[in-house]
Design an enzyme around this catalytic site. Sequence first.
Site, PDB file in Angstrom:
ATOM      1  N   CYS A 147      16.218  42.146  20.466  1.00 32.20           N
ATOM      2  CA  CYS A 147      17.687  42.071  20.406  1.00 32.20           C
ATOM      3  C   CYS A 147      18.052  41.144  19.272  1.00 32.20           C
ATOM      4  CB  CYS A 147      18.286  41.642  21.743  1.00 32.20           C
ATOM      5  SG  CYS A 147      17.747  40.026  22.341  1.00 32.20           S
ATOM      6  N   ARG A 165      18.309  39.222  25.640  1.00 28.18           N
ATOM      7  CA  ARG A 165      18.711  40.490  26.238  1.00 28.18           C
ATOM      8  C   ARG A 165      17.505  41.431  26.306  1.00 28.18           C
ATOM      9  NH1 ARG A 165      23.628  41.928  22.359  1.00 28.18           N
ATOM     10  NH2 ARG A 165      22.477  40.518  21.022  1.00 28.18           N
TER      11      ARG A 165
END
Lengths: 149, 296
Positions: B247, B252
């Site tokens: 990410c 994430r």
Amino acid sequence: MTSSVSLPPQLAELVDEFAEVGPRDRLQLLLELSQELPALPERYTDAADSMEQVPECQSPLFLAVEVEPEADRRVHLFFSAPPEAPTTRGFASILRTGLEGEPAADVLAVPDDFYVALGLAQAVSPLRLRGMAAMLARIKNKVRTATAA
Amino acid sequence: MALPNDPDPKLAAYAHPERLVTTTWLAEHLGDPGLVVVESDEDVLLYDVGHIPGAVKVDWHTELNDPVTRDYVDGAGFAQLCGERGITRDSTIVFYGDRNNWWATYALWVFSLFGHPDVRILDGGRAKWVAEGREMTTEAPKPEQADYPVVERDDATIRAFKDDVLAHLGGPLVDVRSPGEYSGELLHMPDYPQEGAVRGGHIPGAANVPWARAAADDATFKARPELEAIYQQEQGLAPSDDVVAYCRIGERSSHTWFVLTHLLGFETVRNYDGSWTEWGNAVRVPIVQGTERGSA
């Protein structure tokens, strides 16, 4: 304190308060400030529903700036951030306490890196602390727009 | 002694049901010997506002990272971090946090680099626990100092570095950022230039599967059939594939790493924690802009 020379008095006082305590207590101080952030006045409560949502990564923050029409153009700040974002609320509260009611020129004169003197880098991490710089930048932009009009 | 697994039927369908617990299970087991609950949040103060009784705090920025080098703590640092929190090598650790458990899955991933055996996620995280009106406290726990062994990090199995990704080009890559970040339209989040990069776009060949697609509205993970529909049917990934997820800073993608590894049973998934803040700033690495995957 050379670092406080160009800061409005309330902000300078806050900076000194942070500087006087150790890193762990600085976090506590920030937490207390986050709890003291005043609620929005009624005229903004509807607007806050459409808070500037920063997509994906950071907490939503609502910020409104009012500048008095009189000569020294005093600035009034209104913030809202959700209770699950205490750090954002803490940063907002520092700026609210430190800058509320100050003349526009003094707000614009706050050094962009004033937050370094808070000594929060170790407790909060430098990366997160830059959120504070972003918040001050947004305030200054709004003050500039309001005073240019 | 490891705690028993949560027999919840939704969890039972996942490839590794032992990696998740429900809020109901956690409420029943709070205070059990051998259990340590760890809160890991994006917001550094959130734990102090109120946390699950007995939970300890692990902060990614200030505690899991080395303070100087862009890397995680070493074996000695990790042993100290665990020991101070009363964690032994035998502890069952349940992680939970804000933001759909991004930081909880990140912490679980870092604990996995050190091979901690029993790590689990609280399905739904902090938001679900709070929404259900379960007990929270501001009382700081005082864990007894524990003896955690010095274990060196394994950076080869579930972690990818930039050179690994370069060597992996052409293989399955999952970019879990938002479409705007993937296409290169957004270099960083508005007003948050600190996580920016000088170039926008994605790693050639990467599929864009935003992490949030794996999350339900209540911050729990979607049920296994829904996850299979996204990653296996739609994206054509297979559990035997060698997959790299990334990410912007790796948090994430930890969420997606957890989904692929523990919920869908993929055998080889690596998280590229350098992610876009490294790739988008690196000299002469290939980049694709726009919505097409492109190729290297």
